[in-house]
Design an enzyme around this catalytic site. Structure first.
Site, PDB file in Angstrom:
ATOM      1  N   GLY A  11       0.844  -1.187   0.000  1.00  0.00           N
ATOM      2  CA  GLY A  11       0.000   0.000   0.000  1.00  0.00           C
ATOM      3  C   GLY A  11       0.880   1.237   0.000  1.00  0.00           C
ATOM      4  O   GLY A  11       2.023   1.188   0.482  1.00  0.00           O
TER       5      GLY A  11
ATOM      6  N   GLN B  55       3.060   9.939   1.223  1.00  0.00           N
ATOM      7  CA  GLN B  55       4.348   9.227   1.145  1.00  0.00           C
ATOM      8  C   GLN B  55       5.137   9.557  -0.118  1.00  0.00           C
ATOM      9  O   GLN B  55       6.285   9.151  -0.259  1.00  0.00           O
ATOM     10  CB  GLN B  55       4.121   7.716   1.209  1.00  0.00           C
ATOM     11  CG  GLN B  55       3.533   7.277   2.531  1.00  0.00           C
ATOM     12  CD  GLN B  55       3.419   5.778   2.585  1.00  0.00           C
ATOM     13  OE1 GLN B  55       2.425   5.230   2.148  1.00  0.00           O
ATOM     14  NE2 GLN B  55       4.447   5.124   3.088  1.00  0.00           N
TER      15      GLN B  55
ATOM     16  N   CYS C 201       6.183   0.355   7.420  1.00  0.00           N
ATOM     17  CA  CYS C 201       5.789   1.423   6.507  1.00  0.00           C
ATOM     18  C   CYS C 201       6.991   1.804   5.640  1.00  0.00           C
ATOM     19  O   CYS C 201       8.108   1.917   6.149  1.00  0.00           O
ATOM     20  CB  CYS C 201       5.324   2.616   7.334  1.00  0.00           C
ATOM     21  SG  CYS C 201       4.808   4.019   6.345  1.00  0.00           S
ATOM     22  N   LEU C 202       6.738   2.013   4.358  1.00  0.00           N
ATOM     23  CA  LEU C 202       7.823   2.392   3.436  1.00  0.00           C
ATOM     24  C   LEU C 202       8.456   3.723   3.848  1.00  0.00           C
ATOM     25  O   LEU C 202       9.619   3.976   3.535  1.00  0.00           O
ATOM     26  CB  LEU C 202       7.305   2.493   1.998  1.00  0.00           C
ATOM     27  CG  LEU C 202       6.704   1.223   1.384  1.00  0.00           C
ATOM     28  CD1 LEU C 202       6.241   1.497  -0.040  1.00  0.00           C
ATOM     29  CD2 LEU C 202       7.686   0.072   1.412  1.00  0.00           C
TER      30      LEU C 202
ATOM     31  N   HIS D 296      -4.132   1.211   7.885  1.00  0.00           N
ATOM     32  CA  HIS D 296      -2.820   1.860   7.829  1.00  0.00           C
ATOM     33  C   HIS D 296      -2.821   3.001   6.791  1.00  0.00           C
ATOM     34  O   HIS D 296      -2.351   4.106   7.073  1.00  0.00           O
ATOM     35  CB  HIS D 296      -1.766   0.801   7.476  1.00  0.00           C
ATOM     36  CG  HIS D 296      -0.379   1.321   7.329  1.00  0.00           C
ATOM     37  ND1 HIS D 296       0.628   1.031   8.225  1.00  0.00           N
ATOM     38  CD2 HIS D 296       0.200   2.123   6.387  1.00  0.00           C
ATOM     39  CE1 HIS D 296       1.751   1.640   7.842  1.00  0.00           C
ATOM     40  NE2 HIS D 296       1.520   2.298   6.722  1.00  0.00           N
ATOM     41  N   GLU D 297      -3.372   2.726   5.598  1.00  0.00           N
ATOM     42  CA  GLU D 297      -3.320   3.726   4.521  1.00  0.00           C
ATOM     43  C   GLU D 297      -4.289   4.884   4.768  1.00  0.00           C
ATOM     44  O   GLU D 297      -3.977   6.028   4.449  1.00  0.00           O
ATOM     45  CB  GLU D 297      -3.599   3.068   3.161  1.00  0.00           C
ATOM     46  CG  GLU D 297      -2.625   1.960   2.764  1.00  0.00           C
ATOM     47  CD  GLU D 297      -1.156   2.336   2.839  1.00  0.00           C
ATOM     48  OE1 GLU D 297      -0.829   3.537   2.674  1.00  0.00           O
ATOM     49  OE2 GLU D 297      -0.330   1.451   3.098  1.00  0.00           O
TER      50      GLU D 297
ATOM     51  N   HIS E 112      -2.694   7.266   7.000  1.00  0.00           N
ATOM     52  CA  HIS E 112      -1.762   8.168   6.303  1.00  0.00           C
ATOM     53  C   HIS E 112      -2.492   9.420   5.806  1.00  0.00           C
ATOM     54  O   HIS E 112      -1.950  10.524   5.850  1.00  0.00           O
ATOM     55  CB  HIS E 112      -1.140   7.478   5.084  1.00  0.00           C
ATOM     56  CG  HIS E 112       0.133   6.732   5.367  1.00  0.00           C
ATOM     57  ND1 HIS E 112       1.249   7.349   5.886  1.00  0.00           N
ATOM     58  CD2 HIS E 112       0.481   5.432   5.185  1.00  0.00           C
ATOM     59  CE1 HIS E 112       2.215   6.442   6.009  1.00  0.00           C
ATOM     60  NE2 HIS E 112       1.772   5.277   5.599  1.00  0.00           N
TER      61      HIS E 112
HETATM   62 NI    NI Z   1       2.767   3.441   5.529  1.00  0.00          NI
END
Ligand code: NI
Length: 163
Positions: free
Chosen positions: A46, A51, A88-89, A130-131, A134
């Site tokens: 995701g 991000q 998380c990226l 999670h997304e 964000h």
């Molecule tokens: Ni993330």
């Protein structure tokens, strides 16, 4: 399509509430394509617009067979609890245990602006939560205990020094 630069913690944009998506045009669809490519390139399931440095309520995901674009997302019908690891990226893919609801329903708009709802369990339900977080300026580390958060942040800072 292009691989975009991933914005990393502690960038300000990651802590901001995103602006609603209002234009469902070619530019948005190109952005979504780029976000998918960026997510696949970095091995994620995701990726949300903050991000890639954009304060927008938008994410893409491809998780457990569920591939979608979610603009102006909301999660509801949160039920049960699942244990599991989360990363998380934007935080160097460092994982930490984090409990999430086991089941969730996502309501969002696709890249054409059509509203839809999807129910999910397990990892896909975790991804919805999670997304969408964000898009509200919330990182998974904000949901950890101060001790666990510190551990993740310290490991991330070390990782950055080695790069
Ligand atoms: Ni993330």
């Amino acid at each position: 399509m292009a691989v975009l630069k991933i914005t990393e913690y502690p960038a300000k944009v990651l802590g901001e509430v995103g602006e609603p998506v209002v234009k469902f045009d070619e530019e948005l669809r190109r952005l979504c394509d780029d976000m998918f490519e960026t997510m696949y390139d970095d091995g994620g399931v995701g990726l949300a617009a903050p991000q890639v440095g954009l304060s927008l309520r938008l994410f893409v995901m491809d998780c457990e067979g569920l591939k979608l674009v979610a603009a102006n997302p909301e999660v509801f019908n949160l039920e049960g609890e699942q244990p599991g690891e989360e990363g998380c990226l934007s935080v160097g893919k460092i994982h930490s245990p984090l409990k999430r609801a086991a089941r969730a329903t996502l309501r969002a708009q696709d890249s054409e602006g059509n509203w839809y709802e999807r129910e999910a369990t397990g990892l896909a339900a975790r991804c919805f939560q999670h997304e969408t977080d964000h898009c509200d300026g919330i990182l998974f580390i904000n949901r950890l205990s101060p001790l666990k958060r510190n551990m993740v942040v310290k490991r991330f800072q070390k990782l950055k020094k080695w790069e």
